[in-house]
Design an enzyme around this catalytic site. Structure first.
Site, short mmCIF file in Angstrom:
data_model
loop_
_atom_site.label_atom_id
_atom_site.label_comp_id
_atom_site.label_asym_id
_atom_site.label_seq_id
_atom_site.Cartn_x
_atom_site.Cartn_y
_atom_site.Cartn_z
CE LYS A 32 -5.91 -0.16 -55.54
NZ LYS A 32 -4.89 0.71 -54.94
CB SER A 43 -6.92 3.51 -53.11
OG SER A 43 -5.71 3.01 -53.64
CB SER A 75 -3.10 2.74 -51.84
OG SER A 75 -3.78 3.96 -51.85
N1 GLN Z 1 -4.44 8.04 -50.16
C1 GLN Z 1 -3.49 8.54 -51.08
C2 GLN Z 1 -4.20 9.28 -52.18
O1 GLN Z 1 -5.36 9.46 -52.07
C3 GLN Z 1 -2.66 7.42 -51.62
C4 GLN Z 1 -3.33 6.63 -52.65
C5 GLN Z 1 -2.54 5.49 -53.15
O2 GLN Z 1 -1.52 5.10 -52.57
N2 GLN Z 1 -2.99 4.95 -54.26
O3 GLN Z 1 -3.65 9.68 -53.14
#
Ligand code: GLN
Length: 479
Positions: free
Chosen positions: A79, A154, A178
């Site tokens: 990532k 994400s 994410s």
């Molecule tokens: N979707 C969640 C957010 O927007 C979690 C994001 C994540 O785990 N990095 O914060």
């Protein structure tokens, strides 16, 4: 989908000489290139590490008899918020477009030590904020199962790269879901380890008390191999815990007595708002478990209804502080300006996207003198109550099973204009980060549109091995 090699297949193949690492890497690079030029690209990668990957592959082929390593020659996607020396770390943002990492994150050092090859840096929601991979400056990622749909986020690029077989496995980061949510949407395995088990050194911080790096893989065995490698105490990360599990991946095969296991099903996670076929798939798995002697108990995690509001105070508060370092002075982009204030203003204005700005504003608001007690402090108290819910539940059950997501992969564009609706896609995953424990999403079926369904298994803190063993067992029962 993802019919390609697993980690052990690659390592065994290379060691025995049956598999050429050079050919394997070249095949993946070719696939990535073809995708880039296709009409509806999956777009899983922001940077492809072509030259280095080829160089490493050749070196491994030439010296394979004298080399060893649990990841020998395994192409892994990373990532783009995890530092890899010499490669850009963009975090999916324009503000870091030209930033090149000067060192490896601890997890990358560990991967390389075991012979792993970083094939590229994967696309992601900007600064890991999002659930659909639509907020990346480098374009949306498409779901390999249906290119009109999102891969989740994400870590959408990391999940899509494994599902589309552009690599053997990948690393993602999980602040509120994410790793697990995109893994569910893409039909792969995604593990969020217990907080403190994996070093965050070299991971660009989003919500420091929530972030964990974890593996996204084709099966549970591969997740255990990667976890074994990346976990362990790191003096460079002050939240790293002095805790280790030796031979984690070998111990995965230990037999477990299913009749000794109690699984909790929290009523708040099985409601009418969940897509029918997700509930059906999970119920099928539960029935299979029951037939093998597992005891199933209905439980309650009543504070769950406050999880999303709590998360959206704690995470933006921490993000607003963490992201203040991207000011046009120290990293990446710097816009033309006549004064220092203008440097900040102009750089952040063009460097950050809409969602990131929204979170920074929200974070600054809840931390400001007038609102700190009413919002931030209150959220910390509720976080403790959520933790207590889980503590109580885990005094009665060994694991908690829930759907990973309330729906399967949604259409690109469907939720992006409605942040609240987007935030709700993490309703079943954020609690785990607030509590700090471990959880895994495994694929358990498909919906009527042939889209993957993920089931989440939550384990007790630092019982990551027990969690993996149970997930491994379920995986073999349903495959
Ligand atoms: N979707 C969640 C957010 O927007 C979690 C994001 C994540 O785990 N990095 O914060």
């Amino acid at each position: 989908m993802h019919k390609g090699f697993t980690i052990s297949e690659v390592v065994e193949g290379i060691k025995s000489g049956k598999l050429s690492c050079y050919e394997l890497v070249s095949e993946y690079l070719k696939k990535i290139k073809e995708d880039k030029n296709s009409e509806y690209p999956i777009n899983a990668f922001i940077t492809v590490n072509e030259d280095e990957a080829i160089k490493s592959a050749k070196r491994i082929d030439e010296n394979r008899s004298s080399l060893s390593g649990k990841l020998l020659g395994v192409p892994i996607a990373v990532k783009d918020n995890i530092n890899v020396e010499g490669l850009p770390t963009t975090c999916g943002s324009r503000i870091l477009e030209k930033f090149i990492s000067v060192e490896d994150a601890t997890v990358i050092e560990k991967l390389k030590k075991q012979g792993g090859i970083v094939i590229g840096k994967t696309n992601m929601d900007e600064f890991a904020m999002g659930s659909s991979n639509e907020t990346s400056y480098y374009g949306v990622v498409r779901n390999p199962y249906d290119r009109s749909r999102v891969p989740g986020g994400s870590s959408g690029g990391s999940a899509a790269s494994v599902a589309g077989d552009f690599c053997v496995a990948s690393l993602g980061s999980d602040t509120g879901g994410s790793i697990r949510q995109p893994s569910a949407f893409c039909g792969v395995v995604g593990l969020k380890p217990t907080y403190g088990f994996v070093s965050r050194y070299g991971l660009v911080a989003f919500g420091s008390s929530l972030d964990q790096i974890g593996p996204i893989t084709k099966n549970v065995k591969d997740a255990s191999i990667l976890l074994e490698i990346i976990s362990g105490y790191d003096p460079k990360d002050s939240t790293s815990v002095k805790f280790n599990i030796t031979d984690l991946s070998e111990r995965l095969e230990e037999k477990i007595d299913l009749s000794n296991i109690v699984v909790g099903l929290p009523e708040e996670y099985f409601t009418d708002n969940i897509q029918k076929d997700i509930l059906e798939s999970i119920n099928t798995v539960i029935k299979i478990l029951e037939s093998k002697g597992v005891k199933v108990k209905n439980i309650s995690l009543p504070m769950t209804k406050y999880a999303i509001p709590t998360y959206y105070i704690v995470a933006p508060a921490e993000a607003s502080s963490n992201l203040s370092r991207f000011d046009g002075i120290r990293y990446g982009l710097r816009e033309e300006a006549k004064s220092l204030k203008e440097v900040y203003y102009n750089t952040k204005t063009v460097g950050f996207g809409k969602e990131v700005k929204r979170r920074i504003m929200l974070g600054n608001y809840v931390l400001s003198a007038g609102y700190y007690d009413a919002y931030y402090l209150k959220a910390l108290k509720v976080r403790t109550l959520i933790k207590n819910d889980f503590k109580k539940a885990f005094s009665e059950v060994d694991f908690i099973i829930t759907p990973t997501t309330p729906t399967t992969a949604f259409k690109i564009g469907e939720k992006v204009s409605n942040p609240i609706e987007m935030y709700l896609s993490d309703i079943f995953t954020v609690t785990v980060n607030l509590v700090g424990t471990c959880a895994i999403s495994i694929p358990v079926g498909k919906d009527r549109n042939n889209l993957p369904i993920g089931m989440q298994i939550i384990g007790k803190p630092f019982e990551d091995l027990e969690l993996l063993k149970f997930a491994h067992c379920i995986e073999s029962l349903i495959s």
